[in-house]
Write a protein that holds these residues in place. Structure first.
Motif: not given
Ligand code: TRP
Length: 334
Positions: A132-134, A136-141
């Motif tokens: 589910t890593y991506p 969490l990444q979508a949430a970051d953005i």
């Molecule tokens: N997955 C990205 C990497 O490994 C790191 C990352 C996590 C990221 N959250 C993000 C990059 C949000 C851009 C936007 O490089």
């Protein structure tokens, strides 16, 4: 007119190397005036693969220091630690529920990380977090409602998923998130000095990359033994190793030296010894600057931790507003 927002993150992998610097961080630094920038050190993402608990926080703070050394300016830019902004994980849960299993199984990075020979060993632990890593990444953005995300080519698919999540959220619950777009910039193609067929990366051993704070003698040794070719290439042809040295010189903004050596290469008079010397000089100049800056700001770990906390609170204010809006849109009490 207000500035467009940029968001990007990096995993706390320990010391930054020149591949990270030229490939991403230098660009993060350069766009700080042009955009409203928010950058994060994603310690929660680092937990998706086996890691050492007693090293994680140290690596996270080290990454904050490295980013400051590289020129991220806390007066202009928010630099947060992901786990200090718990709204990221709250939004992740909501996004979990609008992302399909099928979408996640199509992520090539997940496939790469789980199918690699080493992790393929029977019984190897593959966490649901890695799957589910991506999300969490979508949430970051999306929690910052970012317009642009500077990413490398390896993250384009993850960004596409983030856009799909934004689109689906907007369709299901009302238009709220902007669709984040990649901010693609011209980045030098840098490969390993020891093996020009490989990317400069920390997952290989240390002869394959040059650290941000690497000492002069070590840099000179690595450049001296860099793989070139036997000198039988002529005219405009360049072997990958030689091209890499040229790219490094250019990346260090040594235009004049670069052009002079290129002329020699075209004339067939270039001595690789000279090429390597110019490369080493340029790299040493760069890392010496970083070492000096690091010495200025470290020794003060407590202050750096406080700075990271203060900046993460700033990020948290933005994130909290998004979560309030989202909760009310999706039918959770606020
Ligand atoms: N997955 C990205 C990497 O490994 C790191 C990352 C996590 C990221 N959250 C993000 C990059 C949000 C851009 C936007 O490089």
């Amino acid at each position: 007119m207000s500035k467009k927002r940029v968001l990007s993150c990096i995993q706390p992998t320990g010391e930054i190397h020149l591949g990270n610097y030229f490939g991403a961080i230098r660009n993060w630094v350069n766009i700080q005036d042009q955009y409203d920038c928010i950058y994060g050190v994603v310690d929660l993402h680092a937990m998706t693969m086996p890691y050492k608990a007693d090293e994680l926080e140290e690596n996270t703070l080290q990454m904050v220091v490295d980013l400051l050394v590289c020129g991220i300016d806390p007066d202009k830019t928010i630099l947060f630690i992901q786990s200090l902004v718990p709204q990221h994980t709250e939004l992740t849960w909501i996004f979990n529920c609008i992302t399909s299993y099928g979408e996640l199984t199509r992520m090539t990075q997940f496939k790469d990380k789980t199918e690699q020979s080493e992790s393929n060993i029977k019984g190897k632990f593959i966490s649901a977090g890695l799957f589910t890593y991506p999300i969490l990444q979508a949430a970051d953005i999306l929690i910052y409602r970012a317009n642009y995300v500077p990413v490398g080519i390896d993250q384009v698919q993850h960004l596409e998923l983030s856009r799909n999540i934004a689109v689906r959220f907007n369709k299901n619950y009302g238009n709220y998130f902007p669709e984040p777009e990649p901010l693609l910039t011209d980045i030098p193609k840098l490969v390993s000095l020891a093996d020009p067929t490989k990317k400069m990366s920390k997952s290989l051993d240390e002869k394959h990359y040059i650290g941000l704070f690497e000492e002069e003698s070590s840099i000179r040794k690595k450049v001296k033994s860099a793989v070139t070719d036997t000198g039988d290439q002529q005219g405009n042809k360049m072997s990958p190793g030689v091209e890499n040295l040229f790219n490094l010189i250019k990346a260090c903004n040594k235009e004049k030296e670069h052009n002079e050596l290129l002329k020699q290469h075209k004339a067939g008079t270039l001595k690789y010894k000279d090429l390597k010397e110019v490369t080493a000089d340029a790299l040493v100049e760069l890392t010496t600057g970083f070492i000096t800056r690091r010495n200025e700001i470290t020794g003060d770990e407590k202050n750096i931790k406080n700075l990271a906390k203060t900046l993460s609170e700033k990020a948290g204010d933005i994130a909290a507003k998004t979560i309030r809006d989202v909760r009310s849109l999706v039918g959770l009490p606020v």
